[in-house]
Design an enzyme around this catalytic site. Sequence first.
Site, PDB file in Angstrom:
ATOM      1  N   CYS A  59      76.003 -46.963  31.043  1.00 34.97           N
ATOM      2  CA  CYS A  59      75.420 -47.390  29.767  1.00 34.97           C
ATOM      3  C   CYS A  59      73.900 -47.301  29.728  1.00 34.97           C
ATOM      4  O   CYS A  59      73.303 -47.514  28.665  1.00 34.97           O
ATOM      5  CB  CYS A  59      75.847 -48.816  29.447  1.00 34.97           C
ATOM      6  SG  CYS A  59      77.639 -49.019  29.339  1.00 34.97           S
ATOM      7  N   CYS A 117      72.755 -53.729  30.896  1.00 35.57           N
ATOM      8  CA  CYS A 117      73.667 -53.650  32.028  1.00 35.57           C
ATOM      9  C   CYS A 117      74.367 -52.302  31.992  1.00 35.57           C
ATOM     10  O   CYS A 117      74.312 -51.583  30.993  1.00 35.57           O
ATOM     11  CB  CYS A 117      74.694 -54.771  31.969  1.00 35.57           C
ATOM     12  SG  CYS A 117      75.743 -54.694  30.483  1.00 35.57           S
TER      13      CYS A 117
END
Length: 473
Positions: free
Chosen positions: A137, A457
Amino acid sequence: MSSMLSSALRNLPVSSAWAAGALTRSLSCSSQFQAAAQPKTKKSLGKTGVKNVVVVEGVRIPFLQSGTTYADLMPHDLARAALQGLLTRTSVPRDVVDYIVYGTVIQEVKTSNVAREAALGAGFSDKTPAHTVTMACISSNQAMTTGVGMIAAGQCDVVVAGGVELMSDVPIRHSRKMRKTMLTLNRAKTLGQKLSLISKIRPDYFAPELPAVAEFSTSETMGHSADRLAAAFGISRLEQDEYALRSHTLAKRAQDEGLLQDVVPFKVPGKDTVTKDNGIRPSSLEQMGKLKPAFVKPYGTVTAANSSFLTDGASAMLIMSEEKALAMGYKPKAYLRDFVYVSQDPKDQLLLGPTYATPKVLEKAGLSLSDIDVFEFHEAFAGQILANLKAMDSDWFAQNYMGRKSKVGAPPLDKFNTWGGSLSLGHPFGATGCRLVITAAHRLKKEGGQYGLVAACAAGGQGHAMIVELYPQ
C-alpha cells in the site's frame, strides 16, 4: 503478542463517546472549509548542502469502486490517463521529464513495467526511462521517495512519480500442476510425447489459483489482521462504524465544496467522462450496524462498512528540484522533506506502520507532534486507524514494543484526515500515497499551516511517513 496486548491495553480509554465527540468536533470545524487562515511562522526544514525537492502538482483520476466504469480497461490505461491529466494541468514539456517511477501491487503480466507502458501511451519520449516499484500500500510513496532521492543526488531535475491499481481485473493463474504440464508440453517434440503428457492431466489440474489479498508469510488477509488489532486494543464495532461514518461524511463535504482539487476528469473509452470518486457514501450507524462481520465470523468487528473497498485508480505527481521549478516559472505547492520507512512483525503488528514511523520522522525533522498542522494517514480499516491512534498514545506500548521511553501522542482529530480518507475516497493500493501527499499540501494552503505529516501502513508489516512543508506563499 495478541494476548499480551489484549491484557495490557484492554482498559485504555478509546470509548464510543470519545469517537462520537471527535466526529462532532471534526464536522464543526467550519474554518477548515472556509478561506485559508493566516499561515503560521515556523522555521523551514531546508538543510545546507541538500537540494530542496518540491511538489509542483499532483493529480489523480477519480477513484472508483472495482467492477464499475474502469472494469474493461487495463492498469496502464489508468496510469496513462493520470499522466495525461498531469501534463494538461501543468503544461510541462514531455521532454523535460528526466525519469518516471510508478508504484503498483497487483501486476498485469502483459505490462509488468506499467510505468514504461503508461509513459509511452501518454506520449513521453521513448528516451525517457521509467520503472515500476512495489511495496504494497505504500508503493507510490516509494515511487515518490525514489524520485526525491534521484533529485537530491543530482541525477535528475524533473521526475514524475505515481501509482496505479486495477482491482477489477487481476491475474488468475492455472494451477502449478497445469502450468508445469503445459510448459513441458510446449517442449515435446513428437506426437507420442505430447499424447503421453496430455494423458497425465487430471480434473484437479483445471482448478484455477484465485488471487487473495493475503500475507504470504501468514496466509491471513489484512482484514483478519485488522480484526485482531481491533480486539487487542479493545476497539468496539461501534467505534469503528463511527470513525468510518466520519470519513465518509467529511469526504462528501470536501467533494461538494470542491476541495478535492487533485481529481482530474477521465473520458473512459466508450463510456462517459468520469469526474468524481464514486465510493463516498455517507450512511447511518443504524444501517452500518446491520452488516455482518467480513473476516472473523461470527464475532469479528471489521465489516464492509468500516473497511476500505477494492478500488481502481491512478495518480501522478510532478516533482522537481526547487531551482528547476522556479527556472521554469512554476510556483511549487510544497517541499518534500524528511521521510522514513519502517517494518515490524507481519502478523500481530501488520497495520501499525504509522505508529512506528511517526516518531521516527518527527525526530529526523526535529519536530514534535504539536508542530504538525495537518495529518493525512492512510485508512485501511477503521479499526486499524483507531488502533494506531491508541498505540501512539500509550506509554506502555512505546516502552514494551518500540524501545521508547514515552509515547509520541495521538494526533488531534480536528487536524486528522479532515477531507476524508481511504475508507471513503477509495484505496487503489499503488496510488494512495500520492493522494495523501498532495492532499496534505492542499490542506496546508487552505488551512494556513506549514507542516504536514503523511503516514501509511502496508502489507508485510511495513510503513512510511513523510514531512510535507508548505511552499512560501
